[in-house]
Structures are given as C-alpha cells and as structure tokens.
Motif scaffolding. Structure first.
Motif, mmCIF file in Angstrom:
data_model
loop_
_atom_site.group_PDB
_atom_site.id
_atom_site.type_symbol
_atom_site.label_atom_id
_atom_site.label_comp_id
_atom_site.label_asym_id
_atom_site.label_seq_id
_atom_site.Cartn_x
_atom_site.Cartn_y
_atom_site.Cartn_z
ATOM 1 N N LEU A 2 19.178 -8.094 43.128
ATOM 2 C CA LEU A 2 19.537 -9.171 44.068
ATOM 3 C C LEU A 2 18.570 -10.349 43.960
ATOM 4 C CD1 LEU A 2 20.495 -6.951 47.120
ATOM 5 C CD2 LEU A 2 22.064 -8.441 45.836
ATOM 6 N N ARG A 3 17.296 -10.084 43.799
ATOM 7 C CA ARG A 3 16.305 -11.160 43.644
ATOM 8 C C ARG A 3 16.549 -11.945 42.349
ATOM 9 N NH1 ARG A 3 10.735 -8.408 45.565
ATOM 10 N NH2 ARG A 3 10.948 -8.902 47.770
ATOM 11 N N ARG A 4 16.824 -11.214 41.260
ATOM 12 C CA ARG A 4 17.089 -11.880 39.986
ATOM 13 C C ARG A 4 18.298 -12.804 40.113
ATOM 14 N NH1 ARG A 4 15.958 -7.009 37.493
ATOM 15 N NH2 ARG A 4 18.166 -6.516 37.365
ATOM 16 N N ASP A 5 19.278 -12.336 40.918
ATOM 17 C CA ASP A 5 20.498 -13.128 41.108
ATOM 18 C C ASP A 5 20.326 -14.209 42.182
ATOM 19 O OD1 ASP A 5 21.645 -11.503 39.213
ATOM 20 O OD2 ASP A 5 22.786 -10.287 40.656
ATOM 21 N N GLY A 6 19.123 -14.278 42.798
ATOM 22 C CA GLY A 6 18.858 -15.306 43.796
ATOM 23 C C GLY A 6 19.448 -15.011 45.173
ATOM 24 N N ASN A 7 19.772 -13.775 45.446
ATOM 25 C CA ASN A 7 20.388 -13.429 46.730
ATOM 26 C C ASN A 7 19.321 -12.780 47.630
ATOM 27 O OD1 ASN A 7 22.032 -12.659 48.801
ATOM 28 N ND2 ASN A 7 23.639 -11.808 47.484
ATOM 29 N N GLU A 8 18.430 -13.633 48.167
ATOM 30 C CA GLU A 8 17.314 -13.155 48.996
ATOM 31 C C GLU A 8 17.777 -12.527 50.305
ATOM 32 O OE1 GLU A 8 13.963 -12.628 48.872
ATOM 33 O OE2 GLU A 8 14.277 -13.027 46.756
ATOM 34 N N ARG A 9 18.864 -13.030 50.864
ATOM 35 C CA ARG A 9 19.345 -12.504 52.142
ATOM 36 C C ARG A 9 19.739 -11.026 51.999
ATOM 37 N NH1 ARG A 9 24.379 -14.039 55.781
ATOM 38 N NH2 ARG A 9 25.271 -12.810 54.180
ATOM 39 N N MET A 10 20.471 -10.699 50.947
ATOM 40 C CA MET A 10 20.856 -9.303 50.713
ATOM 41 C C MET A 10 19.651 -8.456 50.290
ATOM 42 S SD MET A 10 23.899 -8.886 51.582
ATOM 43 C CE MET A 10 24.289 -7.294 50.915
ATOM 44 N N ALA A 11 18.702 -9.068 49.600
ATOM 45 C CA ALA A 11 17.488 -8.343 49.218
ATOM 46 C C ALA A 11 16.714 -7.936 50.478
ATOM 47 C CB ALA A 11 16.617 -9.211 48.314
ATOM 48 N N GLU A 12 16.684 -8.827 51.469
ATOM 49 C CA GLU A 12 16.006 -8.507 52.732
ATOM 50 C C GLU A 12 16.697 -7.341 53.449
ATOM 51 O OE1 GLU A 12 13.448 -8.257 55.766
ATOM 52 O OE2 GLU A 12 13.155 -9.382 53.914
#
Length: 186
Positions: free
Chosen positions: A144-154
């Motif tokens: 998720l971080r690699r894909d730039g999706n910080e909200r889902m990573a959280e």
C-alpha cells in the motif's frame, strides 16, 4: 449423581448405602466403594467419576468393583444390599479416603505435567500463527505504501496493533489455565 446427593439437605442425606450388583468379572464379596467426582480445571478441563474400593478386610479389591458399581448405576441395576456394621464402615471408609487422596496427589502431578506440555505447545502455535498474520499484514502495508495509499496502510497498521493485543490476551488466558487444579468431592 454425587453432586445431586450433596445438594440434598443434610437431614435427608445418607452417607452410606448398601447395594448389590451382579456383574461378570467381579468376584463375589463385600466391598466398600467410595464414589467421588474429580474436577480438573486445566487447559483440557474434565470432570470424572472416580471410585476407590476396599474389601471387607480393608484390602484393595482385586476385581473392577468400582467400575462395575458405576456401570450398574448407569444401567439402573443397583439392588439393595446388606448394611455393614458402622464401625467396620468407618474404618474401611478411612482406608478408601487415604487411597483417594493418594490417587488425587498422583493425578494432580501427572495432569499438571501434561498441562504444562500442552501449554507450551499451544504457546508455540499461537506465536507461529501470530507471526504469519503479522507478516501478511506487514506485506500489505508495504504494498500500500509503494502504491501511495497511506490511508489504507494506516488501517493495516491498526490491524497490527489488534493482532498484538489478541496474542497478549490469548497468552494471558493460557497462563491462567497453566496452573490447573484438581478438586475431588465425595
């Protein structure tokens, strides 16, 4: 049965009962049979009926009298028997109680050893399962971080916290069950 009998008011309770059974494999004779309920509350909790038997001379029975009494009771085949003299009954009961305490001590030690081994096995299994789930969640966070999706990573980081909390709760439950106890009621 023993528990039900113990709940009867004291004025209506009979401490002894004389019964007759007809069972193959049981040598004819007079026996005192102490029936008890054993409760083990370790990891694998169980409740069992235990019997301790001595013959009229106070010697341990050489045949499975206790098991035969329980089997006859289960089948509803107990018959009235002749009472023993009170003094003889008291002496024989004292011998049965000593034997029951010895069995309780032996079983407590054996079950505690078994409980500890089982707890260790479960602890290892819990830790391995936990590690596998943590790796899966961490891989999802990294993706998720690699894909730039910080909200889902959280959200997945919160899953990590939850998994750690669940592991701690399960280990605490395991520790609580580790010190099992064996209570015998007669």
């Amino acid at each position: 049965l023993v528990r039900a009998a113990l709940r009867v008011p004291a004025g209506h309770r009979a401490r002894y009962s004389a019964v007759r059974i007809r069972e193959e494999g049981v040598e004819a004779g007079r026996y005192l049979v102490l029936v008890s309920v054993a409760d083990w509350n370790g990891i694998r909790a169980k409740t069992e009926f235990w019997t301790t038997v001595v013959d009229g001379d106070g010697q341990p029975a050489s045949t499975p009298v206790g098991e035969a009494v329980l089997a006859s009771l289960a089948r509803g085949e107990l018959e009235p028997g002749d009472e023993l003299q009170a003094t003889a009954s008291e002496e024989l009961l004292a011998q049965c109680l000593v034997k029951m305490r010895q069995r309780q001590d032996h079983e407590r030690a054996r079950r505690q050893d078994e409980n500890e081994a089982l707890a260790e096995s479960r602890r290892i299994s819990l830790q391995e399962t936990h590690n596998r789930k943590i790796r899966q969640i961490q891989n999802a966070i990294d993706t998720l971080r690699r894909d730039g999706n910080e909200r889902m990573a959280e959200l997945n980081r919160r899953k990590l916290d939850n998994q750690n909390r669940l592991l701690q709760e399960r280990i605490e439950d395991l520790e609580e069950a580790l010190s099992g106890s064996l209570e015998v009621e007669h």
